[in-house]
Design a protein around this motif. Structure first.
Motif, PDB file in Angstrom:
ATOM      1  N   ASP A 158      24.298 101.421  -5.522  1.00  0.00           N
ATOM      2  CA  ASP A 158      24.281 101.968  -3.852  1.00  0.00           C
ATOM      3  C   ASP A 158      23.511 101.437  -2.913  1.00  0.00           C
ATOM      4  O   ASP A 158      22.071 101.041  -2.515  1.00  0.00           O
ATOM      5  N   ASP A 160      22.870 101.705   0.770  1.00  0.00           N
ATOM      6  CA  ASP A 160      21.831 102.313   1.582  1.00  0.00           C
ATOM      7  C   ASP A 160      20.920 103.377   0.270  1.00  0.00           C
ATOM      8  O   ASP A 160      20.600 104.296   0.966  1.00  0.00           O
ATOM      9  N   ASN A 165      15.758 101.455  -0.613  1.00  0.00           N
ATOM     10  CA  ASN A 165      15.325 101.008   1.060  1.00  0.00           C
ATOM     11  C   ASN A 165      14.048 101.379   1.378  1.00  0.00           C
ATOM     12  O   ASN A 165      13.139 100.729   2.065  1.00  0.00           O
TER      13      ASN A 165
END
Length: 429
Positions: A158, A160, A165
């Motif tokens: 993913d 995101d 992140n």
């Protein structure tokens, strides 16, 4: 920590504990994703408000106990909101990464790995199909490093993913800080520190903190304060007193890692079959979704040989003469405490920087042996026996004692960590 009897015991005129409430319950706060969501969403405003409150209290007329203004921030390295607040106030900020230099170098690669299309992973099968064995031959100071050896938050499909992140953003923003602190010492991670230093205007290795505190502030009442998520059981120290030198294997997987019941049983039966004494920390939430129930045969095989507790004073345990080895999740604090105590390790990393720490412990520093991810009792027996009485175990003991001596030299009056600490104070003053 408050419930475990830490800061409430402190009486110190120049030091104050002020909480930032994350809005999470005690169980949820052990969940890294939930913590990251809370930090990213709420903490910039919460921290800015706290600084404003502290500074406004200072200027209140007639306030006899007013604090001095906030003139410096020392922040956890992953709390990047503190950099923005420091910039707004025009004051210095030190970002303190409580991880190894090798793990720090690993997270500094996240952006580059994403730009190269190596991560996020294309699909979940990449975790098991050998893709993680990809050699990354361009990272300075990390010869022959593989993708699987880097901090594990990049193992996501993913783009995101919040953990991936927030780690990447922390690495991206770190050079904006006035200075950066790493909890290590120069001689332990020389090549990595030499490679990472040009990326920062100022970076300092000031570990091991345990020893540095003894040299810098031996009489300070704060030195004696313990900070723990659970109450420490000191009865285990009395039990250790009854055991001969170097005959106990200490087992602790830290405050966050979780096991399946099957893994718990395999570890337990391996300890039972090894015939060695053991001190095992099984915290309340160690097993995923189940109680930490060991089979009756475990109790029968270990009667009189084992001590199980929910939490313990780890530094004191590792420094006890009866402890001859440490079965660990490879959290960096645990590794540093093990080096300081001169105790070799069996390494079973779970997540994050633990994988990188394990790789360097076993292959670079020669003070650990790794357990396979799919742990089984036969392997546990083999490694425990090798650690405690085998030839490789003796070599590891010699090496960790050498690192112990080098760690002590680093915090001495003319040692690298002591001098780095003084330089750090000069920069922040």
């Amino acid at each position: 920590m408050l419930e475990a009897g830490g800061p409430t015991q402190v009486q110190h005129a120049d030091f104050h504990f002020v909480p930032l409430l994350d809005g999470l319950g005690p169980e949820i706060s052990q969940h890294l994703t939930s913590v990251c969501v809370s930090v990213r969403r709420d903490f910039l405003c919460l921290f800015r408000d706290l600084i404003d409150k502290l500074n406004s209290n200072r200027t209140s007329e007639g306030a006899e106990d007013a604090s001095p203004p906030v003139t410096c921030i020392v922040s956890d390295g992953f709390m990047t909101f503190s950099i923005r607040v420091a910039e707004e106030l025009g004051i210095p900020v030190a970002m303190f990464f409580t991880i190894s230099a090798c793990a720090f170098m690993g997270i500094l690669q996240y952006r580059d790995l994403k730009d190269r299309g190596i991560v996020p992973l294309k699909e979940n099968s990449y975790i098991t199909n050998g893709y993680l064995n990809t050699t990354l031959d361009w990272i300075p100071g990390m010869k022959d490093i593989q993708l699987k050896d880097l901090p594990t938050f990049l193992r996501t499909t993913d783009p995101d993913d919040i953990l991936f992140n927030i780690i990447m953003e922390s690495a991206d923003n770190a050079p904006r800080a006035t200075t950066t602190i790493l909890h290590t010492f120069d001689v332990l991670e020389t090549e990595i520190l030499r490679a990472v230093s040009p990326l920062f205007s100022s970076i300092h290795a000031i570990g091991p903190l345990q020893l540095l505190l003894d040299h810098k502030a031996p009489a300070d009442p704060l030195r004696a304060v313990d900070y723990n998520p659970w109450n420490e059981d000191t009865e285990c120290l009395k039990w250790l007193d009854s055991k001969e030198t170097g005959t106990v294997i200490y087992v602790n997987f830290g405050s966050i890692a979780v096991l399946t019941l099957e893994q718990l049983i395999e570890i337990g039966m391996g300890l039972a079959m090894s015939k060695y004494h053991f001190l095992w920390v099984i915290r309340p939430n160690l097993v995923v979704g189940e109680s930490a129930s060991l089979p009756p045969e475990f109790a029968a095989k270990t009667e009189g040989r084992g001590f199980i507790t929910s939490w313990c004073p780890q530094e004191r345990v590792l420094n006890h003469p009866s402890v001859g080895g440490f079965l660990t999740h490879c959290g960096w604090n645990s590794i540093m405490e093990s080096i300081v105590a001169g105790v070799p390790m069996i390494c079973w990393p779970f997540l994050g920087d633990q994988q990188t720490n394990c790789r360097f412990c076993c292959r670079e520093w020669g003070i650990g042996m790794e357990i396979n991810e799919d742990v089984n009792r036969v392997e546990v027996v083999k490694l425990v026996k090798e650690l405690m009485e085998g030839g490789e175990g003796r070599i590891m003991k010699e090496r960790v004692m050498e690192w112990k001596q080098l760690a002590r030299e680093a915090v001495g009056p003319d040692g690298s960590s002591a001098m780095n600490f003084d330089k750090l104070l000069h920069i922040l003053s």
